[in-house]
Design a protein around this motif. Structure first.
Motif, PDB file in Angstrom:
ATOM      1  N   PHE A  49      46.606  -7.841 -27.582  1.00  0.00           N
ATOM      2  CA  PHE A  49      46.545  -7.978 -29.040  1.00  0.00           C
ATOM      3  C   PHE A  49      45.460  -7.086 -29.643  1.00  0.00           C
ATOM      4  CE2 PHE A  49      45.468 -10.171 -33.019  1.00  0.00           C
ATOM      5  CZ  PHE A  49      46.732 -10.310 -33.564  1.00  0.00           C
ATOM      6  N   SER A  50      44.442  -6.755 -28.838  1.00  0.00           N
ATOM      7  CA  SER A  50      43.328  -5.940 -29.342  1.00  0.00           C
ATOM      8  C   SER A  50      43.624  -4.452 -29.359  1.00  0.00           C
ATOM      9  CB  SER A  50      42.075  -6.195 -28.494  1.00  0.00           C
ATOM     10  OG  SER A  50      41.679  -7.553 -28.575  1.00  0.00           O
ATOM     11  N   VAL A  51      44.770  -4.053 -28.834  1.00  0.00           N
ATOM     12  CA  VAL A  51      45.138  -2.636 -28.889  1.00  0.00           C
ATOM     13  C   VAL A  51      45.314  -2.242 -30.363  1.00  0.00           C
ATOM     14  CG1 VAL A  51      46.905  -0.940 -28.283  1.00  0.00           C
ATOM     15  CG2 VAL A  51      46.241  -2.706 -26.629  1.00  0.00           C
ATOM     16  N   PRO A  52      44.639  -1.217 -30.825  1.00  0.00           N
ATOM     17  CA  PRO A  52      44.721  -0.834 -32.247  1.00  0.00           C
ATOM     18  C   PRO A  52      46.164  -0.660 -32.719  1.00  0.00           C
ATOM     19  CG  PRO A  52      43.009   0.422 -31.142  1.00  0.00           C
ATOM     20  CD  PRO A  52      43.737  -0.320 -30.073  1.00  0.00           C
ATOM     21  N   LYS A  53      46.465  -1.243 -33.860  1.00  0.00           N
ATOM     22  CA  LYS A  53      47.822  -1.129 -34.399  1.00  0.00           C
ATOM     23  C   LYS A  53      48.175   0.311 -34.724  1.00  0.00           C
ATOM     24  CE  LYS A  53      48.530  -5.542 -34.233  1.00  0.00           C
ATOM     25  NZ  LYS A  53      49.454  -6.105 -33.231  1.00  0.00           N
TER      26      LYS A  53
ATOM     27  N   THR B   3      46.889   1.007 -22.493  1.00  0.00           N
ATOM     28  CA  THR B   3      45.621   0.810 -23.202  1.00  0.00           C
ATOM     29  C   THR B   3      44.997  -0.546 -22.861  1.00  0.00           C
ATOM     30  OG1 THR B   3      46.495   2.158 -25.029  1.00  0.00           O
ATOM     31  CG2 THR B   3      44.536   0.823 -25.472  1.00  0.00           C
ATOM     32  N   ALA B   4      45.847  -1.559 -22.713  1.00  0.00           N
ATOM     33  CA  ALA B   4      45.341  -2.905 -22.406  1.00  0.00           C
ATOM     34  C   ALA B   4      45.194  -3.149 -20.915  1.00  0.00           C
ATOM     35  CB  ALA B   4      46.286  -3.952 -23.002  1.00  0.00           C
TER      36      ALA B   4
ATOM     37  N   LYS C 172      40.591   6.324 -18.078  1.00  0.00           N
ATOM     38  CA  LYS C 172      41.848   7.072 -18.055  1.00  0.00           C
ATOM     39  C   LYS C 172      42.642   6.896 -19.336  1.00  0.00           C
ATOM     40  CE  LYS C 172      46.056   7.642 -15.298  1.00  0.00           C
ATOM     41  NZ  LYS C 172      46.777   7.209 -14.074  1.00  0.00           N
ATOM     42  N   TYR C 173      42.698   5.653 -19.854  1.00  0.00           N
ATOM     43  CA  TYR C 173      43.537   5.381 -21.020  1.00  0.00           C
ATOM     44  C   TYR C 173      42.727   5.193 -22.298  1.00  0.00           C
ATOM     45  CZ  TYR C 173      47.104   4.542 -17.487  1.00  0.00           C
ATOM     46  OH  TYR C 173      47.971   4.681 -16.439  1.00  0.00           O
ATOM     47  N   GLY C 174      41.423   5.403 -22.217  1.00  0.00           N
ATOM     48  CA  GLY C 174      40.608   5.238 -23.422  1.00  0.00           C
ATOM     49  C   GLY C 174      40.851   6.293 -24.468  1.00  0.00           C
TER      50      GLY C 174
END
Length: 748
Positions: A623-627, A651-652, A744-746
């Motif tokens: 849920f914290s992944v930026p919209k 990302t999560a 890696k996914y940041g």
């Protein structure tokens, strides 16, 4: 303006003070947590380090005892000490027994045993029950030193006495008068129901079995004689030993040849050689009368015991060997209450060993002034030694050897335990008799821990992660605000309640409806997919009546219907596919044993307990992944599923991975569910229908029974330390992987 500036300065100072206080509090709390963890770590080390210490031997006193008559030059046949190691006993070849103080050599009592002109041969029942067999002429005297304790004027007084449990008259063991020889070797074995005496005259064996019966009128024990029929032996017999169960008779010659006779059938059941090279110098039983210790003139000691294999006659098996030096072993002395022994070499160096752990605990020369140690004795508590040299000098030693049964091999490797057909991993910390061989293998406990965690994660991980993905990404905010707290509330349910329900309700339910349970695992995924496929084929107007994000509600009746149908049809499924009894089909057709409380029950119950932990952390991460990332992906033409797989989940992923690791840590450390929902048996079996015992459950079960500072007590702390290290390693590895995933996914 001035007042406004002053107010702003005050507000700034107040904010700075609050920031400073918050910073100090948070930092202090973090340091306190780290300090507590370090304290736990060092306390566990403090408790377990004594397990791996070597033995210590220190001289307490040297003295000589002035004796006269035949006792002065007679050979020492027996040297022993009582429980407190305050009074020692010496029996010599003239039949004279002397009691003296171990600290000073002061003679407490001395008497002549009624053995006629002297002792022709000597045998000892065991170190724990020192019933002495003294052969004189054609008969045998049975005598036993005992120590009576009294407390006059609140001072402990030990009074040594000699008991004759079967009378002071010599016992006839069936030697014919025509033999004309003396008993040159004698063996005795006393039990609750029988007494067995076997002697050798000119390499011919004679023996008598005395069956004990209680007289109805006098309540005295009456001995009923039974002559033993013993075969002719084709080797020179130098040592005779009778097993603790009075079934096996062991005969050994100096060249290492042996014969084993079944005293019930009077047949030789095994023969061979105990040594590959050298000659036998000493031969005796280990504690319990099961294992044989054989020493040779090359410094080697070998342990043997009888092994029974399915479909094969029992045989004598070489188990392990010990060696400290190349000097000949002249004397073996076994401990009274543990599977340890002391080997005395021709160079007057003694070595202390423990058989189960295969440890050499101490090696030390104990003679001075060019004297040779003739014999030695160990106290019943294994905290003192008494040595006698060839010049008549005694040395009293203080011995510290608290935990000899522990080693790396005894904890993690296969060990061949007494009376087992082969080496195995066994945990058995207690038994009903005092001759018990401790079995402290961590391997079945570690296996059970990983087995329980594996099945729990197998059920919890996919449900929790998939539920978190749907809740965070597809579910509407209104339903999410109700579902997420409800699932997190499950974590507040005490695990003892879950264990109670799993053991008393879920386990019997699974056993009664085994076919239906497996049908649920198989049909439920297919039923959900089939419902989704049929829903997609409905007319669009019908599908549009259900708002986006509410589709999961439609699955609730589907899941209930499938589960109820499978349980209701369980009997029919068993009748159609398994002959009416799936459990019997598993046992007899597949050879898979079934325990009511097993890994499947634990997996379901622990999975239920672990799901909220994994779900909550994983859902927050998703849920914290930026919209903006999701909207950007959708704007570029990606479908919601493509956005989920290609953007949101990567990302999560650090958070999802952390959730799985924390959930695994919870499963590994779980105690009450495993304790109540399994058979709690430390077995190594991947069978999902078998139980297990975990490290955490083992600590909970046994910590209340063990004696403080005993080996068992410290081993339970070692089990806690193993769990601590496992958690530390898993968390460290998880943090490394999480940081790499974030790096890696940041950039997404």
């Amino acid at each position: 303006m001035k007042n406004t500036s002053i107010a702003k300065d005050r507000l700034g100072k107040w904010r700075k003070a609050k920031d400073t206080a918050a910073n100090i509090t948070i930092t202090g709390g973090g340091l306190a947590v780290l300090g507590a963890i370090l304290l736990i770590f060092f306390y566990l080390l403090y408790e377990i380090l004594p397990l791996f210490q070597s033995a210590k031997l220190e001289l307490a006193e040297r003295y000589e005892i002035v004796q006269t008559g035949e006792s002065k030059s007679a050979e020492t046949l027996y040297l022993g000490m009582e429980e407190q190691a305050e009074i020692a006993t010496r029996l010599d070849g003239s039949g004279h027994i002397t009691f003296f103080r171990t600290s000073t050599g002061e003679i407490v009592d001395s008497k002549q045993l009624p053995v006629g002109e002297g002792v022709d041969s000597f045998g000892l029942n065991s170190e724990q029950q020192p019933l002495m067999a003294l052969a004189g002429g054609a008969g045998v005297l049975l005598a036993q030193p005992n120590y009576k304790i009294s407390y006059p004027n609140d001072q402990r007084l030990i009074t040594p006495v000699v008991d004759y449990p079967y009378g002071e008259a010599l016992i006839d063991i069936g030697i014919p008068e025509s033999s004309g020889g003396l008993i040159d070797t004698i063996a005795v074995r006393d039990g609750e129901e029988e007494l067995v005496l076997i002697g050798k005259v000119d390499n011919a064996l004679y023996g008598m079995r005395f069956i004990k019966e209680e007289d109805f009128l006098t309540e005295e024990t009456v001995l009923i004689e039974e002559q033993l029929a013993l075969p002719i032996i084709d080797i020179d017999i130098n040592w005779i030993a009778i097993g603790s169960d009075q079934q096996w008779l062991y005969l050994v010659s100096k060249d290492g040849s042996f014969r084993i006779i079944n005293l019930v059938t009077a047949e030789i059941i095994d023969r061979g050689r105990l040594l590959d090279t050298g000659t036998v110098t000493d031969f005796r039983f280990l504690l319990g009368g099961i294992s044989l210790l054989v020493a040779n003139d090359q410094g080697e000691i070998v342990q043997w015991f009888m092994v029974r294999e399915d479909g094969k006659p029992p045989r004598l098996q070489k188990i392990r060997s010990f060696s400290s030096s190349d000097a000949a072993v002249t004397k073996l002395v076994v401990e009274h209450r543990r599977k340890g022994f002391i080997a005395l070499s021709a160079e007057s160096a003694l070595a202390i060993f423990h058989t189960t752990s295969s440890r050499l605990l101490l090696e030390k020369t104990v003679a001075e002034d060019n004297r040779k140690i003739a014999t030695l004795a160990i106290s019943p508590r294994a905290n003192a030694l008494l040595t006698l040299d060839d010049a008549g000098g005694y040395s009293f030693w203080s011995l510290e050897n608290q935990h000899p049964e522990i080693s790396w091999s005894s904890l993690w490797e296969k060990i061949w335990y007494e009376s087992y057909p082969e080496p195995d991993f066994i945990w058995q910390s207690s038994a009903s008799d005092n001759d018990f061989e401790e079995k402290y293998s961590f391997t079945p406990l570690a296996f059970g821990t990983l087995k329980a965690a594996f099945y729990a994660m197998l059920i919890a991980a996919p449900l929790a992660v998939c539920g978190a993905i749907y809740t965070a990404y597809f579910m509407t905010p209104g339903i999410r605000r109700k579902v997420k707290p409800l699932i997190e509330l499950m974590e507040a349910l005490p695990t003892v309640i879950l264990g109670f329900l799993a053991g008393l309700w879920l386990a019997p339910f699974f056993e009664r409806n085994l076919a239906g349970v497996f049908a649920i695992f198989i049909l439920l995924p297919f039923g959900v997919l089939l419902f989704g496929f049929l829903w997609s084929r409905l007319p669009k107007p019908i599908r549009l009546r259900v708002p986006d994000g509410w589709h999961a509600i439609l699955l609730i009746p589907v899941v209930i219907a499938i589960v109820s149908g499978c349980v209701a049809a369980s009997g029919l499924l068993e009748l159609w596919f398994f002959g009416g009894d799936m459990r019997a089909w598993l046992t007899y057709d597949l050879g898979v044993s079934y325990d009511q409380r097993n890994a499947m029950v634990v997996g379901v119950a622990m999975g239920f307990a672990v799901i909220p932990t994994i779900f909550s952390i994983a859902e927050d991460a998703i849920f914290s992944v930026p919209k903006s990332l999701s909207y950007g992906s959708l704007a570029l033409g990606a479908t919601p599923w493509q956005t989920l797989v290609g953007v949101v989940i990567p990302t999560a992923s650090p958070g999802i991975f952390s959730a799985l690791m924390i959930g695994m840590g919870r499963a590994v450390g779980e105690t009450m569910i495993v304790l109540m929902a399994t058979g709690n048996t430390p077995v190594m079996d991947v069978n999902i229908f078998e139980g297990m015992r975990t490290l955490a459950a083992n600590i909970a079960v046994e910590i209340g029974e063990t004696e403080v500072d005993s080996s068992h007590f410290r081993i339970l702390f070692l089990a806690a330390f193993v769990l601590f290290l496992f958690t530390f390693v898993v968390n460290t590895a998880a943090e490394i992987v999480r940081q790499r995933l974030r790096k890696k996914y940041g950039s997404l």
